[in-house]
Write a protein that holds these residues in place. Structure first.
Motif, PDB file in Angstrom:
ATOM      1  N   LYS A 248       0.845  -1.188   0.000  1.00 27.08           N
ATOM      2  CA  LYS A 248       0.000   0.000   0.000  1.00 27.08           C
ATOM      3  C   LYS A 248       0.883   1.243   0.000  1.00 27.08           C
ATOM      4  O   LYS A 248       1.797   1.374   0.814  1.00 27.08           O
ATOM      5  N   ILE A 249       0.631   2.156  -0.933  1.00 24.62           N
ATOM      6  CA  ILE A 249       1.435   3.374  -1.060  1.00 24.62           C
ATOM      7  C   ILE A 249       0.547   4.589  -0.834  1.00 24.62           C
ATOM      8  O   ILE A 249      -0.445   4.785  -1.543  1.00 24.62           O
ATOM      9  N   THR A 250       0.873   5.372   0.172  1.00 27.85           N
ATOM     10  CA  THR A 250       0.177   6.641   0.390  1.00 27.85           C
ATOM     11  C   THR A 250       1.138   7.781   0.051  1.00 27.85           C
ATOM     12  O   THR A 250       2.343   7.697   0.308  1.00 27.85           O
ATOM     13  N   VAL A 251       0.600   8.840  -0.539  1.00 25.07           N
ATOM     14  CA  VAL A 251       1.436   9.936  -1.032  1.00 25.07           C
ATOM     15  C   VAL A 251       0.857  11.263  -0.559  1.00 25.07           C
ATOM     16  O   VAL A 251      -0.360  11.506  -0.681  1.00 25.07           O
ATOM     17  N   ALA A 252       1.715  12.119  -0.010  1.00 25.83           N
ATOM     18  CA  ALA A 252       1.317  13.477   0.386  1.00 25.83           C
ATOM     19  C   ALA A 252       2.249  14.462  -0.315  1.00 25.83           C
ATOM     20  O   ALA A 252       3.470  14.403  -0.141  1.00 25.83           O
ATOM     21  N   ILE A 253       1.686  15.368  -1.132  1.00 25.76           N
ATOM     22  CA  ILE A 253       2.480  16.335  -1.892  1.00 25.76           C
ATOM     23  C   ILE A 253       2.139  17.737  -1.405  1.00 25.76           C
ATOM     24  O   ILE A 253       0.973  18.155  -1.450  1.00 25.76           O
TER      25      ILE A 253
END
Length: 679
Positions: A459-464
């Motif tokens: 599972k990959i979570t991304v915050a930009i």
């Protein structure tokens, strides 16, 4: 209106060979179990290493693997359960199929990474039950088999989560989770995964509890329109060729938008060659209920080969009704039915000498060391030519899934994971995006590839933070550097499982029994275990009224829990809401339940252990039926071949029930002490 999504074709896998057969035949997913705590304990099942290889193979081909942990768990087994859940968590299956409410509570708290599916053994059969399963945290419900197509449509229209239904295979006469007959007679029950199938035996010389198998081909168009998520083939005790043929037949039909006569004929031919019982529409068609059981027909599964003409030590003689080949798998069954004994054909001969194959009509002598007698039935349950054993040696090595959290700003990439300590960082210098803004989806796609051979992004979570332009070549370079540096720094998976187990045992020590175990207040109102979909609204209204009037309510179905308001104080839970351990009792206490009934299968020692740890008082024992069914069963007193007597009639739910007329004590399957039924 959008077209319904494709239906998943779900096949059984009692061992790794059968899983390969299902994959070859076109299954989208398989369901299978490890050696303990699953409802097919008599199947060969999987070792963790073999399971890891099968999961890896399926995932590489975009397929899914669901693990079964769908039995009731006794109090003494909770430590072993947590160990098993740790193994399963490390295997990273696509979902875990459960029956026990205590397992649901433990998974949610200590192994939240696991996705839960509610087993058919939970007995969920209406929209209220499905809605409660969703609140429990299940993403899918495997529905009770004894519901009609019209009821299924209503449930589907009101379901917040996925639904899975059986489409083919054996049917139980009893409602799921409510059959105690095998436990009563043999101390080995279906809720513990060791059913001896007394429903396939004769009663007063007739097979009164043995339904025909389900074949749902005719219902495929309607099921497709309903938006059912998954169609399930029963058969984890079946051999690879059965699974291959059934899976292949339904794959052909599902791949055809409107299957033509030729496709239908080809599929039906495959299904006929795999079957050993008569097929019918199951419980989908209410008009067929009176015809699902042909009491004259033996319920033993297999293609009939004939009856034993003569026997001697080491061999039987049979006049064949169907062809036979060396390597075929056979079953010998006594005249009164039962499971019988299985063996493979390693040698056979006729008057001319040894044979490789024999045609229908031939009289042959077959070598076997199994017990036999005149008029024993001989059935073929597996055919030579479906050997997947060689391919088992080439299962791919497992790739560990590593969950990632990626934070991106103008000048830094920071990546963290439960599988390594600290934060991996990379300095960057991104320009503000004018057109091609970096998105979370782009990052997820990039990091889903490029991992070392033994690893895989989970599972990959991304915050930009901000809007930045990042060339694809730069993202790939960051990905390569990350995987290269982090591969040797991963913490062992066992650390995660050990931590979860430590938390479990620390919490378990705090469980304290309540003061005063006896619950003697009279129950005013019962809400029965079976509630047809058409009656849900009326029963909910009756439930609300009973609560307002301060009545003491007995909830005997999971659907009633869906109506519990916050702060409810006058509701107790009774079987078939099954409570076998203190975590199940704790979960119900959090729902507002004030007392529980121990599951009928619990041996005395396990019930005492439950009472010592349960946060809720236990209700007194009561008599419960051994079998409950929507099928019409002939009322009266029945006897089996061993002269056990049973009363058969209709209960308050308007269901057929079979109850013990005399006490039969057997040893329990797990603790080897006398069984105690509810009294």
């Amino acid at each position: 209106m959008s077209a319904p999504r494709p239906i998943e074709l779900l096949a059984p896998a009692g061992n790794a060979e059968t899983a390969l057969a299902a994959l070859d035949a076109g299954a989208d997913a398989v369901y299978c179990g490890l050696g303990r705590f699953n409802a097919r304990a008599r199947a060969e099942n999987f070792t963790p290493d073999t399971m890891a290889g099968v999961i890896e193979l399926f995932h590489r081909q975009g397929k899914k693997v669901y693990l079964t942990l769908n039995t009731l768990i006794y109090e003494s087994e909770l430590p072993r359960l947590v160990e098993t859940l740790g193994v399963i968590s490390n295997l990273q299956p696509d979902a875990l199929i459960i029956q026990d409410l205590g397992v649901a509570a433990i998974v949610k708290k200590y192994f939240p990474e696991l996705t839960l599916h509610a087993s058919t053994q939970m007995g969920i059969h209406n929209s209220a039950g499905v809605q409660w399963a969703a609140k429990l945290g299940c993403s899918r419900v495997i529905l009770e088999r004894q519901i009609t197509l019209e009821e299924l449509k209503e449930i589907s229209d009101n379901s917040p989560i996925e639904l899975e239904v059986f489409i083919h295979g054996s049917l139980c006469c009893s409602l799921s989770g409510r059959c105690l007959l095998s436990h009563h007679l043999f101390g080995a029950g279906g809720n513990r995964g060791v059913c001896k199938q007394p429903c396939r035996r004769a009663y007063d010389g007739e097979y009164r509890l043995s339904p025909a198998d389900l074949s749902g081909v005719a219902f495929l168009p309607k099921l497709r329109k309903m938006g059912i998520a998954s169609l399930k083939i029963e058969g984890r005790l079946r051999p690879p060729e059965y699974v291959w043929k059934c899976t292949r037949a339904y794959r052909m039909l599902l791949d055809a938008e409107d299957f033509d006569a030729e496709t239908l004929q080809n599929a039906q031919t495959l299904l006929a060659s795999a079957s050993g019982r008569a097929n019918d529409s199951g419980f989908f068609d209410r008009k067929r209920y009176g015809k699902l059981i042909d009491a004259r027909r033996s319920g033993v599964f297999g293609i009939p080969l004939g009856k034993v003409n003569s026997f001697r030590p080491g061999a039987i003689t049979v006049k064949l009704q169907n062809k036979l080949h060396l390597g075929d798998r056979l079953r010998l069954v006594p005249p009164d039915g039962g499971e019988g004994e299985t063996f493979s054909v390693v040698s056979m001969r006729d008057a001319s000498g040894k044979l490789l194959r024999a045609r229908s009509g031939a009289t042959v002598e077959i070598a076997t060391d199994r017990r036999a007698g005149k008029n024993f039935q001989l059935l073929k349950i597996g055919e030579n030519g479906f050997d997947f054993s060689r391919r088992l040696k080439n299962l791919p090595p497992r790739r560990e899934k590593i969950d990632l959290h990626i934070e991106i700003s103008a000048h830094h990439w920071r990546i963290s994971s439960p599988r390594f300590e600290g934060i991996w960082s990379k300095s960057v210098d991104f320009a503000e995006a004018q057109r091609h803004e970096l998105t979370a989806e782009t990052v997820r796609e990039a990091f889903s590839a490029g991992a070392p051979e033994t690893l895989e992004a989970g599972k990959i979570t991304v915050a930009i933070a901000g809007k930045w332009f990042a060339p694809a070549s730069v993202i790939k370079a960051i990905r390569r550097e990350f995987w290269s540096e982090i591969a040797g720094k991963l913490l062992p998976e066992a650390d995660k499982s050990a931590l979860a187990a430590a938390r479990f045992f620390a919490d378990y020590e705090t469980f304290c029994p309540v003061a005063g175990k006896d619950v003697t207040k009279k129950i005013d109102t019962r809400f029965y275990g079976f509630l047809p979909e058409n009656d849900v609204a009326a029963e909910k209204a009756r439930f609300v009224t009973a609560l307002k009037n301060g009545r003491l309510i007995a909830a005997e179905g999971l659907h009633a829990l869906n109506w519990l308001p916050a702060g409810a104080k006058n509701v107790v839970a009774r079987f078939p809401v099954a409570v076998a351990n203190s975590f199940a009792a704790q979960l119900l206490a959090e729902q507002g339940i004030t007392a529980v009934e121990a599951a009928p299968e619990l041996p005395a020692r396990e019930r005492e252990m439950l009472a010592k740890k349960s946060p809720l008082p236990l209700l007194p024992f009561r008599e419960v039926p051994l079998l409950v069914s929507r099928l019409p069963l002939a009322s009266g007193v029945w006897h089996d071949a061993a002269h056990h007597a049973f009363d058969v009639g209709v209960n308050e739910e308007n269901l057929s029930v079979l109850s013990a007329k005399s006490e039969v004590l057997q040893n329990d399957d797990a603790v080897n002490e006398p069984r105690h039924r509810c009294q």
